[in-house]
Scaffold this motif. Structure first.
Motif, short mmCIF file in Angstrom:
data_model
loop_
_atom_site.label_atom_id
_atom_site.label_comp_id
_atom_site.label_asym_id
_atom_site.label_seq_id
_atom_site.Cartn_x
_atom_site.Cartn_y
_atom_site.Cartn_z
N ALA A 1 0.83 -1.21 0.00
CA ALA A 1 0.00 0.00 0.00
C ALA A 1 0.86 1.26 0.00
CB ALA A 1 -0.93 -0.01 1.20
N LYS A 2 0.27 2.35 -0.49
CA LYS A 2 0.96 3.64 -0.55
C LYS A 2 0.06 4.71 0.07
CE LYS A 2 3.00 2.41 -5.03
NZ LYS A 2 3.07 2.75 -6.46
N LEU A 3 0.64 5.49 0.95
CA LEU A 3 -0.11 6.55 1.61
C LEU A 3 0.67 7.85 1.57
CD1 LEU A 3 -2.33 7.79 3.42
CD2 LEU A 3 -1.08 6.87 5.40
N GLN A 4 0.01 8.90 1.07
CA GLN A 4 0.54 10.25 1.20
C GLN A 4 -0.39 11.00 2.15
OE1 GLN A 4 1.11 14.14 -1.57
NE2 GLN A 4 2.17 12.30 -2.32
N LEU A 5 0.14 11.30 3.33
CA LEU A 5 -0.64 11.95 4.38
C LEU A 5 -0.38 13.45 4.36
CD1 LEU A 5 -2.54 11.25 6.77
CD2 LEU A 5 -0.50 11.14 8.21
N GLN A 6 -1.44 14.23 4.52
CA GLN A 6 -1.35 15.68 4.47
C GLN A 6 -1.96 16.28 5.72
OE1 GLN A 6 -3.16 17.02 0.79
NE2 GLN A 6 -2.25 15.34 -0.37
N LEU B 1 5.07 0.07 8.47
CA LEU B 1 5.01 -0.18 7.03
C LEU B 1 5.22 -1.66 6.76
CD1 LEU B 1 6.01 2.90 7.34
CD2 LEU B 1 6.80 2.65 4.99
N GLY B 2 4.25 -2.28 6.08
CA GLY B 2 4.42 -3.65 5.65
C GLY B 2 5.36 -3.73 4.46
N GLU B 3 5.72 -4.92 4.05
CA GLU B 3 6.66 -5.10 2.95
C GLU B 3 6.13 -4.43 1.68
OE1 GLU B 3 9.02 -8.71 0.58
OE2 GLU B 3 7.99 -9.09 2.49
N GLY B 4 6.99 -3.64 1.04
CA GLY B 4 6.63 -2.96 -0.19
C GLY B 4 5.74 -1.74 -0.01
N ILE C 1 9.09 4.85 13.47
CA ILE C 1 8.77 4.26 12.17
C ILE C 1 9.31 2.83 12.13
CG2 ILE C 1 8.83 4.59 9.68
CD1 ILE C 1 7.76 7.03 11.16
N HIS C 2 8.45 1.88 11.78
CA HIS C 2 8.85 0.48 11.63
C HIS C 2 8.73 0.12 10.15
CE1 HIS C 2 8.79 -0.19 16.00
NE2 HIS C 2 7.66 0.52 16.00
N MET C 3 9.82 -0.34 9.54
CA MET C 3 9.84 -0.64 8.12
C MET C 3 10.23 -2.09 7.87
SD MET C 3 11.84 2.84 6.87
CE MET C 3 11.57 2.57 5.11
N GLN C 4 9.65 -2.66 6.82
CA GLN C 4 10.03 -3.98 6.35
C GLN C 4 10.81 -3.84 5.03
OE1 GLN C 4 9.45 -6.65 8.33
NE2 GLN C 4 8.50 -5.22 9.79
N LYS C 5 10.92 -4.91 4.27
CA LYS C 5 11.67 -4.87 3.02
C LYS C 5 10.91 -4.07 1.96
CE LYS C 5 13.78 -9.42 3.76
NZ LYS C 5 13.89 -10.82 3.25
N ASN C 6 11.70 -3.46 1.04
CA ASN C 6 11.16 -2.78 -0.14
C ASN C 6 10.22 -1.62 0.20
OD1 ASN C 6 12.49 -4.57 -1.99
ND2 ASN C 6 10.92 -6.10 -1.51
N CYS C 7 10.47 -0.94 1.30
CA CYS C 7 9.65 0.20 1.71
C CYS C 7 10.32 1.52 1.34
CB CYS C 7 9.40 0.17 3.22
SG CYS C 7 8.37 -1.19 3.77
#
Length: 263
Positions: free
Chosen positions: A68-73, A95-98, A122-128
């Motif tokens: 998923a992709k999110l642009q927060l404003q 953030l889930g993978e990708g 911030i928690h990130m997985q692969k390809n984020c």
């Protein structure tokens, strides 16, 4: 007052969408255009409050599912009002993978005697991909209120697979430090920080060179770009006007968001 905002953005059939949301007053979350070419979710945080008041405790949780992709404003400038104590805000993003998350909020205006503590995790997985910024002003400059706030702190920590890979701490205490001396604001009144980080193995050298050339001749600002140990970079920028810094960060955000690596 404790104020909560919890949202979950998911991905289905090539599109990102708001799957779940829970808010308490004064927060609202609204979509601002989910049907753009990149198929990302565009959401805005709105508030019925004029800003953060003494004792406010904002708790924000954002979960972005894999792919998923999110642009927060944000809706407007964030004002920090006169305080006898303090106000706090904690934002935790997973953030889930990708997944892709971008958040370039409006500048913060700390008024007389305000005391604000912000913590971003911030928690990130692969390809984020992560885009995150903040801008803090000197206060109500046009009203003659310059550096009359007590304490401003914005701590950001980024984790990949549970390992801390980035920690940034902006701490400004005008009555306890020579805030306009060398090594701090150096005569400027506004400071901005912009972070780009990816876990997809995308090199950022070309981006660093591009943005350096793009803004090195802009008047009334000073800035620097540093490569991060992981795949990413950080921009520090000093200036005299909030709108100028905000516009620059929006331009950088849009170039990164529109790039092939995010589509």
């Amino acid at each position: 007052m404790i104020c909560s905002l919890n949202i979950n953005v998911a991905h289905r059939e090539g599109k990102s969408y708001l799957k779940d949301a829970y808010v308490t007053q004064p927060f609202r979350i609204v979509p601002v255009g989910q049907y753009r070419r990149d198929k990302g979710a565009y959401l805005m945080i709105m508030s019925s409050s004029p800003g953060l008041l003494d004792g406010d405790d904002h708790r924000i949780q954002i979960t972005i599912d894999p792919g998923a992709k999110l642009q927060l404003q944000t809706q407007a400038y964030q004002r920090l009002f006169h305080m006898k104590g303090k106000s706090v805000q904690k934002t935790e993003v997973t953030l889930g993978e990708g997944a892709v998350f971008s958040f370039v909020p409006h500048p913060i205006v700390p008024q007389n005697s305000s005391h604000f503590l912000s913590h971003n995790i911030i928690h990130m997985q692969k390809n984020c991909h992560l885009i995150l910024s903040d801008i803090v002003t000197c206060g109500r400059k046009l009203s003659g209120e310059v550096f009359e706030y007590n304490h401003f702190q914005n701590l950001t920590q980024c984790y990949v697979d549970g390992r801390l890979i980035l920690k940034d701490n902006v701490l400004l205490q005008p009555d306890k430090m020579p805030i306009q001396d060398i090594g701090i604001l150096e005569g400027f009144t506004h400071q901005g920080t912009f972070i780009y980080l990816n876990t997809a193995g995308k090199a950022v050298g070309d981006w660093i060179e591009k943005f350096h050339q793009q803004y090195e001749h802009v008047t009334d600002i000073e800035f620097g770009i540093s490569a991060l140990q992981h795949d990413g970079f950080m921009i520090r920028i000093l200036g005299y006007g909030a709108e100028q810094l905000f516009t620059i960060f929006q331009e950088i955000q849009q170039e990164l968001w529109d790039a092939e690596l995010l589509i």
